[in-house]
Design a protein around this motif. Structure first.
Motif, mmCIF file in Angstrom:
data_model
loop_
_atom_site.group_PDB
_atom_site.id
_atom_site.type_symbol
_atom_site.label_atom_id
_atom_site.label_comp_id
_atom_site.label_asym_id
_atom_site.label_seq_id
_atom_site.Cartn_x
_atom_site.Cartn_y
_atom_site.Cartn_z
ATOM 1 N N LYS A 1 0.827 -1.204 0.000
ATOM 2 C CA LYS A 1 0.000 0.000 0.000
ATOM 3 C C LYS A 1 0.863 1.255 0.000
ATOM 4 O O LYS A 1 0.392 2.330 -0.332
ATOM 5 C CB LYS A 1 -0.910 0.001 1.217
ATOM 6 N N ASP B 1 5.519 3.021 -13.373
ATOM 7 C CA ASP B 1 4.221 3.620 -13.656
ATOM 8 C C ASP B 1 3.293 2.629 -14.346
ATOM 9 O O ASP B 1 2.100 2.549 -14.031
ATOM 10 C CB ASP B 1 4.400 4.870 -14.525
ATOM 11 N N LEU C 1 1.919 0.263 -11.771
ATOM 12 C CA LEU C 1 0.999 0.934 -10.845
ATOM 13 C C LEU C 1 -0.372 1.195 -11.466
ATOM 14 O O LEU C 1 -1.368 1.299 -10.742
ATOM 15 C CB LEU C 1 1.607 2.242 -10.353
ATOM 16 N N GLN C 2 -0.437 1.292 -12.765
ATOM 17 C CA GLN C 2 -1.729 1.510 -13.423
ATOM 18 C C GLN C 2 -2.704 0.367 -13.149
ATOM 19 O O GLN C 2 -3.915 0.566 -13.134
ATOM 20 C CB GLN C 2 -1.539 1.646 -14.933
ATOM 21 N N HIS D 1 -2.175 -1.969 -10.454
ATOM 22 C CA HIS D 1 -1.996 -2.524 -9.108
ATOM 23 C C HIS D 1 -3.256 -2.296 -8.283
ATOM 24 O O HIS D 1 -3.765 -1.181 -8.228
ATOM 25 C CB HIS D 1 -0.775 -1.890 -8.433
ATOM 26 N N THR E 1 -3.771 -2.326 -4.932
ATOM 27 C CA THR E 1 -3.702 -1.656 -3.629
ATOM 28 C C THR E 1 -2.709 -0.507 -3.555
ATOM 29 O O THR E 1 -2.794 0.325 -2.668
ATOM 30 C CB THR E 1 -3.335 -2.664 -2.509
ATOM 31 N N THR F 1 -1.236 2.856 -5.051
ATOM 32 C CA THR F 1 -1.521 3.936 -5.992
ATOM 33 C C THR F 1 -0.284 4.803 -6.173
ATOM 34 O O THR F 1 0.612 4.812 -5.335
ATOM 35 C CB THR F 1 -2.680 4.814 -5.496
ATOM 36 N N LYS F 2 -0.262 5.572 -7.246
ATOM 37 C CA LYS F 2 0.865 6.467 -7.519
ATOM 38 C C LYS F 2 1.081 7.449 -6.378
ATOM 39 O O LYS F 2 2.205 7.823 -6.081
ATOM 40 C CB LYS F 2 0.629 7.228 -8.823
ATOM 41 N N GLU F 3 0.018 7.857 -5.736
ATOM 42 C CA GLU F 3 0.111 8.808 -4.631
ATOM 43 C C GLU F 3 0.831 8.222 -3.418
ATOM 44 O O GLU F 3 1.332 8.951 -2.582
ATOM 45 C CB GLU F 3 -1.290 9.286 -4.216
#
Length: 126
Positions: free
Chosen positions: A87, A105, A108-109, A111, A113, A115-117
């Motif tokens: 996470k 990136d 992550l698109q 994933h 759980t 996120t990029k944030e």
């Protein structure tokens, strides 16, 4: 002993000096952890990192700041992330380029759980 420990959920291996083989063995034993901190540990074995991310069902936070990760390590990390439940991921202070960031990136698109944030990135080199 570490594999069977269900009470210690957060472990820090910051600047531990274990060496690559020692880190690999410890990492494999820590599959029940929810948080691992490897900050400043320069000898992260790519195969062990993938194995840890793939095998751990509980790891939610992984701190890899200042671990000397390059594009090759980021490619391995991205491969392991495909199967992880992370996470939060800290990557600040590493030296990978925009090529590594693009690979990250892409993973992550999709994933579920992570996120990029929730990914801390370093200043990227060209």
């Amino acid at each position: 002993m570490l594999r069977e420990n269900k009470f210690l959920t957060s472990r820090g291996l910051r600047d531990c000096g274990l060496g690559q083989k020692g880190l690999c063995e410890v990492s494999c034993a820590l599959v029940m952890s929810t948080t691992l901190v490897y900050q400043g540990t320069r000898l992260i074995n790519k195969a062990c990192l993938v194995q840890l991310l793939t095998n751990s069902q509980t790891l939610a936070n992984l701190e890899l700041r200042e671990c000397g990760l390059d594009d090759g390590a980021i490619y391995s990390l991205a491969k392991g992330l495909e199967h992880s439940k992370l996470k939060k991921l800290g990557l600040g202070g590493n030296h990978f380029t925009t090529r590594g960031a693009i690979e990250l990136d892409h993973v992550l698109q999709y994933h579920p759980t992570l996120t990029k944030e929730m990914v801390e990135l370093p200043y990227l080199e060209e």
